[in-house]
Design a protein around this motif. Structure first.
Motif, PDB file in Angstrom:
ATOM      1  N   ALA A 115       0.823  -1.209   0.000  1.00 35.57           N
ATOM      2  CA  ALA A 115       0.000   0.000   0.000  1.00 35.57           C
ATOM      3  C   ALA A 115       0.858   1.261   0.000  1.00 35.57           C
ATOM      4  CB  ALA A 115      -0.932  -0.005   1.206  1.00 35.57           C
ATOM      5  N   GLN A 116       1.993   1.236   0.662  1.00 35.72           N
ATOM      6  CA  GLN A 116       2.874   2.396   0.694  1.00 35.72           C
ATOM      7  C   GLN A 116       3.444   2.719  -0.676  1.00 35.72           C
ATOM      8  OE1 GLN A 116       5.760   1.369   3.672  1.00 35.72           O
ATOM      9  NE2 GLN A 116       4.360   1.750   5.395  1.00 35.72           N
ATOM     10  N   ARG A 117       3.489   1.732  -1.545  1.00 32.12           N
ATOM     11  CA  ARG A 117       3.995   1.941  -2.902  1.00 32.12           C
ATOM     12  C   ARG A 117       2.872   2.188  -3.908  1.00 32.12           C
ATOM     13  NH1 ARG A 117       9.239  -2.079  -3.548  1.00 32.12           N
ATOM     14  NH2 ARG A 117      10.167  -1.598  -1.506  1.00 32.12           N
ATOM     15  N   GLY A 118       1.700   2.485  -3.419  1.00 27.25           N
ATOM     16  CA  GLY A 118       0.604   2.856  -4.294  1.00 27.25           C
ATOM     17  C   GLY A 118      -0.292   1.731  -4.733  1.00 27.25           C
ATOM     18  N   GLY A 119      -0.118   0.535  -4.219  1.00 25.89           N
ATOM     19  CA  GLY A 119      -0.952  -0.594  -4.607  1.00 25.89           C
ATOM     20  C   GLY A 119      -2.180  -0.725  -3.729  1.00 25.89           C
ATOM     21  N   ARG A 120      -3.230  -1.266  -4.297  1.00 18.72           N
ATOM     22  CA  ARG A 120      -4.467  -1.510  -3.550  1.00 18.72           C
ATOM     23  C   ARG A 120      -4.442  -2.929  -3.007  1.00 18.72           C
ATOM     24  NH1 ARG A 120      -9.651  -3.700  -4.338  1.00 18.72           N
ATOM     25  NH2 ARG A 120     -11.309  -2.575  -3.240  1.00 18.72           N
ATOM     26  N   VAL A 121      -4.653  -3.067  -1.703  1.00 18.24           N
ATOM     27  CA  VAL A 121      -4.599  -4.363  -1.031  1.00 18.24           C
ATOM     28  C   VAL A 121      -5.978  -4.669  -0.456  1.00 18.24           C
ATOM     29  CG1 VAL A 121      -3.505  -5.724   0.793  1.00 18.24           C
ATOM     30  CG2 VAL A 121      -2.174  -4.016  -0.459  1.00 18.24           C
ATOM     31  N   LEU A 122      -6.444  -5.872  -0.704  1.00 15.55           N
ATOM     32  CA  LEU A 122      -7.713  -6.339  -0.145  1.00 15.55           C
ATOM     33  C   LEU A 122      -7.409  -7.395   0.908  1.00 15.55           C
ATOM     34  CD1 LEU A 122     -10.797  -6.286  -0.193  1.00 15.55           C
ATOM     35  CD2 LEU A 122     -10.730  -8.055  -1.970  1.00 15.55           C
ATOM     36  N   TYR A 123      -7.686  -7.056   2.157  1.00 16.22           N
ATOM     37  CA  TYR A 123      -7.444  -7.970   3.285  1.00 16.22           C
ATOM     38  C   TYR A 123      -8.780  -8.565   3.698  1.00 16.22           C
ATOM     39  CZ  TYR A 123      -5.128  -9.779   7.463  1.00 16.22           C
ATOM     40  OH  TYR A 123      -4.598 -10.608   8.423  1.00 16.22           O
ATOM     41  N   ILE A 124      -8.924  -9.873   3.529  1.00 20.07           N
ATOM     42  CA  ILE A 124     -10.167 -10.577   3.819  1.00 20.07           C
ATOM     43  C   ILE A 124      -9.973 -11.379   5.095  1.00 20.07           C
ATOM     44  CG2 ILE A 124     -11.835 -12.260   2.953  1.00 20.07           C
ATOM     45  CD1 ILE A 124     -10.685 -11.466   0.118  1.00 20.07           C
ATOM     46  N   SER A 125     -10.741 -11.047   6.115  1.00 15.98           N
ATOM     47  CA  SER A 125     -10.622 -11.691   7.418  1.00 15.98           C
ATOM     48  C   SER A 125     -11.855 -12.556   7.657  1.00 15.98           C
ATOM     49  CB  SER A 125     -10.478 -10.651   8.526  1.00 15.98           C
ATOM     50  OG  SER A 125     -10.461 -11.270   9.794  1.00 15.98           O
ATOM     51  N   GLY A 126     -11.638 -13.829   7.844  1.00 15.95           N
ATOM     52  CA  GLY A 126     -12.739 -14.730   8.145  1.00 15.95           C
ATOM     53  C   GLY A 126     -12.806 -15.115   9.602  1.00 15.95           C
ATOM     54  N   GLU A 127     -11.832 -14.704  10.402  1.00 15.16           N
ATOM     55  CA  GLU A 127     -11.772 -15.089  11.810  1.00 15.16           C
ATOM     56  C   GLU A 127     -11.958 -13.903  12.744  1.00 15.16           C
ATOM     57  OE1 GLU A 127      -7.992 -16.897  12.214  1.00 15.16           O
ATOM     58  OE2 GLU A 127      -8.557 -18.759  11.206  1.00 15.16           O
ATOM     59  N   GLU A 128     -11.451 -12.740  12.362  1.00 15.14           N
ATOM     60  CA  GLU A 128     -11.485 -11.573  13.226  1.00 15.14           C
ATOM     61  C   GLU A 128     -12.458 -10.534  12.677  1.00 15.14           C
ATOM     62  OE1 GLU A 128      -7.054 -11.209  15.041  1.00 15.14           O
ATOM     63  OE2 GLU A 128      -7.222 -10.829  12.899  1.00 15.14           O
ATOM     64  N   SER A 129     -12.969  -9.723  13.563  1.00 16.45           N
ATOM     65  CA  SER A 129     -13.846  -8.643  13.149  1.00 16.45           C
ATOM     66  C   SER A 129     -13.019  -7.497  12.577  1.00 16.45           C
ATOM     67  CB  SER A 129     -14.674  -8.147  14.340  1.00 16.45           C
ATOM     68  OG  SER A 129     -13.831  -7.574  15.323  1.00 16.45           O
ATOM     69  N   ALA A 130     -13.710  -6.545  11.968  1.00 15.25           N
ATOM     70  CA  ALA A 130     -13.010  -5.400  11.390  1.00 15.25           C
ATOM     71  C   ALA A 130     -12.286  -4.600  12.460  1.00 15.25           C
ATOM     72  CB  ALA A 130     -14.013  -4.520  10.636  1.00 15.25           C
ATOM     73  N   GLN A 131     -12.885  -4.478  13.642  1.00 18.18           N
ATOM     74  CA  GLN A 131     -12.250  -3.725  14.721  1.00 18.18           C
ATOM     75  C   GLN A 131     -10.973  -4.405  15.209  1.00 18.18           C
ATOM     76  OE1 GLN A 131     -15.468  -4.476  14.541  1.00 18.18           O
ATOM     77  NE2 GLN A 131     -16.323  -2.440  14.112  1.00 18.18           N
ATOM     78  N   GLN A 132     -10.995  -5.733  15.274  1.00 18.19           N
ATOM     79  CA  GLN A 132      -9.806  -6.457  15.724  1.00 18.19           C
ATOM     80  C   GLN A 132      -8.661  -6.306  14.735  1.00 18.19           C
ATOM     81  OE1 GLN A 132     -11.783 -10.301  16.169  1.00 18.19           O
ATOM     82  NE2 GLN A 132     -11.415 -10.227  18.375  1.00 18.19           N
ATOM     83  N   VAL A 133      -8.971  -6.363  13.448  1.00 20.75           N
ATOM     84  CA  VAL A 133      -7.926  -6.211  12.429  1.00 20.75           C
ATOM     85  C   VAL A 133      -7.348  -4.797  12.471  1.00 20.75           C
ATOM     86  CG1 VAL A 133      -7.429  -6.313   9.966  1.00 20.75           C
ATOM     87  CG2 VAL A 133      -8.971  -7.986  10.987  1.00 20.75           C
ATOM     88  N   ARG A 134      -8.217  -3.802  12.677  1.00 22.10           N
ATOM     89  CA  ARG A 134      -7.731  -2.432  12.750  1.00 22.10           C
ATOM     90  C   ARG A 134      -6.824  -2.231  13.960  1.00 22.10           C
ATOM     91  NH1 ARG A 134      -7.762   2.565  14.595  1.00 22.10           N
ATOM     92  NH2 ARG A 134      -7.936   4.321  13.131  1.00 22.10           N
ATOM     93  N   MET A 135      -7.168  -2.829  15.086  1.00 20.40           N
ATOM     94  CA  MET A 135      -6.322  -2.703  16.272  1.00 20.40           C
ATOM     95  C   MET A 135      -4.947  -3.302  16.015  1.00 20.40           C
ATOM     96  SD  MET A 135      -9.123  -3.605  19.248  1.00 20.40           S
ATOM     97  CE  MET A 135      -7.826  -3.785  20.475  1.00 20.40           C
ATOM     98  N   ARG A 136      -4.899  -4.439  15.330  1.00 19.20           N
ATOM     99  CA  ARG A 136      -3.599  -5.037  15.033  1.00 19.20           C
ATOM    100  C   ARG A 136      -2.815  -4.166  14.056  1.00 19.20           C
ATOM    101  NH1 ARG A 136      -5.093  -9.603  13.175  1.00 19.20           N
ATOM    102  NH2 ARG A 136      -4.684  -9.338  10.952  1.00 19.20           N
ATOM    103  N   ALA A 137      -3.487  -3.629  13.044  1.00 14.53           N
ATOM    104  CA  ALA A 137      -2.802  -2.766  12.088  1.00 14.53           C
ATOM    105  C   ALA A 137      -2.275  -1.503  12.767  1.00 14.53           C
ATOM    106  CB  ALA A 137      -3.745  -2.401  10.952  1.00 14.53           C
ATOM    107  N   GLN A 138      -3.024  -0.979  13.717  1.00  7.63           N
ATOM    108  CA  GLN A 138      -2.572   0.209  14.434  1.00  7.63           C
ATOM    109  C   GLN A 138      -1.354  -0.109  15.302  1.00  7.63           C
ATOM    110  OE1 GLN A 138      -5.658   2.020  16.757  1.00  7.63           O
ATOM    111  NE2 GLN A 138      -4.432   3.811  17.308  1.00  7.63           N
ATOM    112  N   ARG A 139      -1.370  -1.268  15.923  1.00 10.73           N
ATOM    113  CA  ARG A 139      -0.223  -1.659  16.748  1.00 10.73           C
ATOM    114  C   ARG A 139       1.024  -1.853  15.899  1.00 10.73           C
ATOM    115  NH1 ARG A 139       1.691  -6.676  17.877  1.00 10.73           N
ATOM    116  NH2 ARG A 139      -0.168  -7.631  16.940  1.00 10.73           N
ATOM    117  N   LEU A 140       0.854  -2.318  14.664  1.00 10.86           N
ATOM    118  CA  LEU A 140       1.983  -2.580  13.776  1.00 10.86           C
ATOM    119  C   LEU A 140       2.366  -1.350  12.961  1.00 10.86           C
ATOM    120  CD1 LEU A 140       0.902  -6.088  12.423  1.00 10.86           C
ATOM    121  CD2 LEU A 140       2.412  -5.580  14.342  1.00 10.86           C
TER     122      LEU A 140
END
Length: 471
Positions: A115-140
């Motif tokens: 994404a930092q290089r201008g690409g579009r990324v689709l992250y599909i989560s079947g185990e975690e909710s959207a809020q959980q994925v966002r919390m992990r992305a924020q931590r990272l």
């Protein structure tokens, strides 16, 4: 609707059988056959899913443009090394590992780099909710506007989302949670995993979108689901490491676009994973100096030489049943080296427990570490430490000879680069001698032990060529 056909698929080898049996008729494994439904497409159906790559007409192989779809390099050289230089468009990559080892963390970092290089990324989560994925992305520190999240399990919705807009990378976490409404069975069953992976593979080839799949592992360490899952994908990556340790090893088990012997080394910290550009320095940073039972060997992983520390502990016991425990080394290799030590050097291990470990969580599979392992065991057995700055390289034969190994010059250069001063290598090896490294050639295990400890061999030493023991 066409009537489904029932067959049974072996989760160990992927073989099919018309009837259930306790033992697989193909690989002879027990209790591995699971029910699988094959639904045959009716007349005129199946074209939308099957599709075609490059059109329906055959074309000459020489007319295909090999550079039409160049690789997309990621931000980490360690990850690019394992992938063979970057992500190949239209490829499908399976990432496996134990729970909590860092699979989702690794892929979130990869998504942020694309994404930092201008690409579009689709992250599909079947185990975690959207809020959980966002919390992990924020931590990272991976909150990028180019990452789009879809919390979905239905395969039709997933395929539609991937095809809707141009996508540089799609990540599905995990394949065991995806279900296809056209087939019966719960998520994670043989039918669902196999058909979902096959359909995603066809989608990747048609659209040119690289897809990363996260795969669960069983208690035996194998990727869950049918064995054919690993045959469908282009690349199989396995993330190894103890959750209580810092280092993580990303190993390529299969790669259609590069070497399947490369590894990437990462370190897990508070801010997620970080690549380790100099693994030898990280592995030797905690090496014990002048400790009996410790030896440094130069192993080769793909094209990269690694300096790793082998530790051995020989403990005499009064129990009638002795133990042989190896961590990071094949237990059968340990048994063979113990037999050579008993036969050629006169050591007796019948009343001793022996524990062997490779520091840092590295797994050494090549025979070039044989001599280092043998000297490590002798060192702890005799309570004599090996000299500081010594690296040991060589394969052991059953007669006690030290055999040559490949890429010896690269191993010696790596040892000299990290400040080691002496090396034991097989005799007759044609390799350059780096400056500052004293190279000693040995022909037999007895010569290696004498050179390493700089003392005459103990009574009972095997004399190469004569085949007798000195009393």
């Amino acid at each position: 609707m066409p009537k489904p056909t029932i067959t049974f698929v072996c989760t160990a080898c992927g073989g099919e059988s018309l009837r259930w049996a306790g033992q697989c008729p193909h690989c002879q494994a027990w209790n591995t056959l699971q029910e699988f439904q094959v639904r045959r497409a009716g007349p005129g159906k199946g074209q939308a899913r099957t599709g075609s790559v490059g059109g329906s007409k055959p074309i000459a192989l020489s007319d295909i443009e090999s550079e039409a779809a160049p690789r997309r390099p990621l931000g980490w050289d360690e990850l690019n090394r394992v992938l063979g230089g970057g992500v190949v468009p239209g490829s499908i990559v399976l990432v496996g590992g134990e729970p909590g080892v860092g699979k989702s963390t690794l892929l979130m970092h990869a998504a942020a780099q694309v994404a930092q290089r201008g690409g579009r990324v689709l992250y599909i989560s079947g185990e975690e909710s959207a809020q959980q994925v966002r919390m992990r992305a924020q931590r990272l520190d991976a909150l990028e506007s180019g990452i789009f999240l879809l919390a979905e399990n239905d395969l039709d919705a997933i395929c539609e989302a991937i095809s809707a807009e141009p996508t540089a990378l799609a990540i599905i976490d995990s394949i065991q949670t995806v279900t296809d409404a056209g087939f019966e069975g719960s998520a994670g069953s043989v039918t669902q995993v196999r058909e979902s992976a096959a359909r995603l593979m066809r989608l990747a080839k048609e659209t040119g979108v690289p897809i990363f799949l996260v795969g669960h592992v069983t208690k035996d360490g194998a990727i869950a689901g049918p064995r054919v899952l690993e045959h469908i994908v282009d690349t199989v990556l396995y993330l190894e490491g103890d959750r209580r340790q810092e280092l993580r090893i990303l190993r390529a088990m299969k790669n259609r676009f590069g070497s399947a012997e490369e590894i990437g080394v990462f370190a897990m910290g508070e801010a997620g994973l970080e690549e380790v550009p100099d693994p030898s320095a990280a592995l030797l940073s905690a090496a014990v100096i002048s400790s009996p039972g410790t030896a440094i060997v130069a192993a080769l992983e793909g094209t990269r030489p690694l300096l790793v520390e082998i530790q051995s502990l020989v403990n005499k016991t009064e129990n009638s049943m002795v133990r042989r425990i190896a961590n990071g080394i094949d237990i059968n290799r340990l048994h063979m080296i113990l037999a050579v030590l008993e036969k050629r050097l006169g050591h007796k291990f019948g009343n001793s427990d022996i524990f062997v470990s490779v520091a840092g969580g590295i797994r050494v599979t090549e025979p070039a570490a044989d001599l280092g392992l043998a000297l490590s065991i002798v060192s702890n057995h005799d309570n004599r430490p090996l000299p500081d700055g010594l690296v040991v390289i060589g394969e052991l034969g059953l007669t006690g000879e030290v055999r040559r190994v490949g890429q010896l010059e690269r191993r010696l250069q790596e040892a000299a680069r990290h400040g080691l001063t002496r090396a034991l290598i097989p005799t007759g090896a044609k390799a350059g001698r780096p400056s500052g490294l004293d190279v000693v050639e040995v022909r037999t295990l007895a010569e290696a032990a004498s050179a390493a400890f700089s003392t005459p061999m103990r009574s009972g030493a095997f004399i190469q060529g004569a085949g007798v023991s000195v009393s």
